[in-house]
Design a protein around this motif. Structure first.
Motif, mmCIF file in Angstrom:
data_model
loop_
_atom_site.group_PDB
_atom_site.id
_atom_site.type_symbol
_atom_site.label_atom_id
_atom_site.label_comp_id
_atom_site.label_asym_id
_atom_site.label_seq_id
_atom_site.Cartn_x
_atom_site.Cartn_y
_atom_site.Cartn_z
ATOM 1 N N SER A 20 1.005 -1.346 0.027
ATOM 2 C CA SER A 20 -0.187 0.058 -0.084
ATOM 3 C C SER A 20 0.710 1.248 0.108
ATOM 4 O O SER A 20 2.085 1.229 0.600
ATOM 5 N N CYS A 21 0.439 2.302 -0.735
ATOM 6 C CA CYS A 21 0.986 3.518 -0.439
ATOM 7 C C CYS A 21 -0.120 4.821 -0.310
ATOM 8 O O CYS A 21 -0.975 5.099 -1.181
ATOM 9 N N ALA A 91 13.193 -7.357 -2.943
ATOM 10 C CA ALA A 91 13.890 -5.769 -2.973
ATOM 11 C C ALA A 91 13.070 -4.895 -2.079
ATOM 12 O O ALA A 91 11.927 -5.299 -1.596
ATOM 13 N N VAL A 92 13.468 -3.669 -1.982
ATOM 14 C CA VAL A 92 12.837 -2.674 -1.303
ATOM 15 C C VAL A 92 12.009 -1.902 -2.480
ATOM 16 O O VAL A 92 12.330 -1.639 -3.343
ATOM 17 N N TYR A 93 10.659 -2.122 -2.009
ATOM 18 C CA TYR A 93 9.541 -1.234 -2.901
ATOM 19 C C TYR A 93 9.366 0.046 -2.556
ATOM 20 O O TYR A 93 9.209 0.414 -1.434
ATOM 21 N N PHE A 94 9.307 0.821 -3.543
ATOM 22 C CA PHE A 94 8.998 2.478 -3.476
ATOM 23 C C PHE A 94 7.878 2.812 -4.296
ATOM 24 O O PHE A 94 7.774 2.459 -5.349
ATOM 25 N N CYS A 95 7.086 3.734 -3.625
ATOM 26 C CA CYS A 95 5.943 4.237 -4.366
ATOM 27 C C CYS A 95 6.591 5.719 -4.751
ATOM 28 O O CYS A 95 7.349 6.384 -3.864
ATOM 29 N N ALA A 96 6.058 6.342 -5.728
ATOM 30 C CA ALA A 96 6.527 7.729 -6.201
ATOM 31 C C ALA A 96 5.470 8.325 -7.077
ATOM 32 O O ALA A 96 4.628 7.629 -7.482
ATOM 33 N N THR A 97 5.066 9.696 -6.980
ATOM 34 C CA THR A 97 4.414 10.331 -7.538
ATOM 35 C C THR A 97 4.766 11.638 -8.054
ATOM 36 O O THR A 97 5.932 12.014 -7.677
ATOM 37 N N GLY A 98 4.128 12.204 -9.223
ATOM 38 C CA GLY A 98 4.462 13.397 -9.819
ATOM 39 C C GLY A 98 3.971 13.328 -10.989
ATOM 40 O O GLY A 98 2.944 12.582 -11.575
ATOM 41 N N ARG A 99 4.385 14.241 -12.054
ATOM 42 C CA ARG A 99 3.973 14.344 -13.516
ATOM 43 C C ARG A 99 5.155 14.019 -14.471
ATOM 44 O O ARG A 99 5.516 15.174 -14.912
ATOM 45 N N PRO A 100 5.349 12.755 -14.527
ATOM 46 C CA PRO A 100 6.740 12.556 -15.448
ATOM 47 C C PRO A 100 6.490 12.887 -16.701
ATOM 48 O O PRO A 100 5.336 12.910 -17.285
ATOM 49 N N PRO A 101 7.245 13.451 -17.598
ATOM 50 C CA PRO A 101 7.253 13.663 -18.944
ATOM 51 C C PRO A 101 6.794 12.347 -19.706
ATOM 52 O O PRO A 101 7.256 11.212 -19.374
ATOM 53 N N PHE A 102 6.060 12.748 -20.771
ATOM 54 C CA PHE A 102 5.286 11.625 -21.349
ATOM 55 C C PHE A 102 6.416 10.699 -22.056
ATOM 56 O O PHE A 102 7.298 11.217 -22.587
ATOM 57 N N GLY A 103 6.254 9.247 -21.690
ATOM 58 C CA GLY A 103 7.134 8.467 -22.262
ATOM 59 C C GLY A 103 8.281 8.190 -21.381
ATOM 60 O O GLY A 103 9.040 7.226 -21.495
ATOM 61 N N LEU A 104 8.514 8.964 -20.270
ATOM 62 C CA LEU A 104 9.603 8.756 -19.419
ATOM 63 C C LEU A 104 9.148 7.944 -18.089
ATOM 64 O O LEU A 104 9.734 8.278 -17.169
ATOM 65 N N TRP A 105 8.135 7.232 -18.136
ATOM 66 C CA TRP A 105 7.644 6.932 -16.810
ATOM 67 C C TRP A 105 8.483 5.923 -16.052
ATOM 68 O O TRP A 105 8.557 5.678 -14.866
ATOM 69 N N ARG A 106 9.358 5.084 -16.838
ATOM 70 C CA ARG A 106 10.115 4.291 -16.413
ATOM 71 C C ARG A 106 11.519 4.651 -15.716
ATOM 72 O O ARG A 106 12.331 4.105 -15.384
ATOM 73 N N GLU A 107 11.723 6.109 -15.954
ATOM 74 C CA GLU A 107 12.794 6.716 -15.511
ATOM 75 C C GLU A 107 12.642 7.337 -13.947
ATOM 76 O O GLU A 107 11.811 7.987 -13.760
ATOM 77 N N ARG A 108 13.453 6.689 -13.261
ATOM 78 C CA ARG A 108 13.603 7.308 -11.737
ATOM 79 C C ARG A 108 13.457 8.692 -11.561
ATOM 80 O O ARG A 108 12.887 8.958 -10.763
ATOM 81 N N LEU A 109 14.294 9.332 -12.479
ATOM 82 C CA LEU A 109 14.584 10.708 -12.365
ATOM 83 C C LEU A 109 13.171 11.311 -12.642
ATOM 84 O O LEU A 109 13.263 12.748 -12.636
ATOM 85 N N SER A 110 12.419 10.820 -13.350
ATOM 86 C CA SER A 110 10.996 11.539 -13.722
ATOM 87 C C SER A 110 9.855 11.778 -12.733
ATOM 88 O O SER A 110 9.174 12.523 -12.586
ATOM 89 N N TRP A 111 10.315 10.958 -11.328
ATOM 90 C CA TRP A 111 9.513 10.914 -10.296
ATOM 91 C C TRP A 111 9.931 11.932 -9.151
ATOM 92 O O TRP A 111 11.062 11.561 -8.687
ATOM 93 N N PRO A 112 9.232 12.981 -8.974
ATOM 94 C CA PRO A 112 10.067 13.897 -7.834
ATOM 95 C C PRO A 112 9.799 13.731 -6.292
ATOM 96 O O PRO A 112 10.338 13.745 -5.484
ATOM 97 N N ASP A 113 8.466 12.714 -6.215
ATOM 98 C CA ASP A 113 8.150 12.579 -4.685
ATOM 99 C C ASP A 113 8.204 11.074 -4.522
ATOM 100 O O ASP A 113 7.565 10.292 -5.080
ATOM 101 N N TRP A 114 9.062 10.620 -3.204
ATOM 102 C CA TRP A 114 8.925 9.223 -3.107
ATOM 103 C C TRP A 114 8.866 8.726 -1.584
ATOM 104 O O TRP A 114 8.954 9.629 -0.683
ATOM 105 N N GLY A 115 8.226 7.737 -1.487
ATOM 106 C CA GLY A 115 7.954 7.082 -0.363
ATOM 107 C C GLY A 115 9.202 6.389 0.411
ATOM 108 O O GLY A 115 10.284 6.438 -0.302
ATOM 109 N N GLN A 116 8.979 6.094 1.466
ATOM 110 C CA GLN A 116 10.359 5.627 2.392
ATOM 111 C C GLN A 116 10.818 4.048 1.804
ATOM 112 O O GLN A 116 11.834 3.679 2.074
ATOM 113 N N GLY A 117 9.934 3.302 1.287
ATOM 114 C CA GLY A 117 10.484 1.997 0.938
ATOM 115 C C GLY A 117 9.799 0.889 1.970
ATOM 116 O O GLY A 117 9.739 1.155 3.231
#
Length: 124
Positions: A20-21, A91-117
């Motif tokens: 859950s996130c 693994a450690v699983y993290f949730c992330a949220t934001g407005r990533p650029p179109f097509g770059l959803w798989r890129e970690r740097l596209s997501w600005p806000d993260w949970g602790q895992g």
């Protein structure tokens, strides 16, 4: 926004877990949400995400058919149902949220806000 991931634990191969996130500070409405994971000694990798406003979902190939991302807008939460777990899902699983650029959803740097895992261990 603050994200709180939970639901990890130890499970045997073939077992299931639901992560859950929960978000506080703002809602997920209008934002994309994703799950990533990071295994020991490896890079953080994309797992799943809601990528379109219509609720379309994207999965990495290794979890297709086994994992399902879902959301509960009333609870402001996103879930990752994980079935048929394998040792390589550890693994450690993290949730992330934001407005990533179109097509770059798989890129970690596209997501600005993260949970602790939350740690998922699949082992017999």
């Amino acid at each position: 926004v603050q994200l709180q991931a939970s639901g990890g634990g130890m499970v045997q191969p073939g077992g299931s877990l639901r992560l859950s996130c929960a978000a506080s500070g703002r809602t997920f409405s209008g934002y994309k949400v994703a799950w990533f994971r990071q295994a020991p000694g490896k890079e953080r990798e994309f797992v799943a995400a809601f990528v379109y406003s219509g609720g379309d979902r994207l999965y990495t190939d290794s979890v297709k058919g086994r994992f399902t991302i879902s959301r509960d807008n009333a609870k402001n939460a996103v879930y990752l149902q994980m079935n048929s777990l394998k040792p390589e899902d550890t693994a450690v699983y993290f949730c992330a949220t934001g407005r990533p650029p179109f097509g770059l959803w798989r890129e970690r740097l596209s997501w600005p806000d993260w949970g602790q895992g939350t740690l998922v261990t699949v082992s017999s």
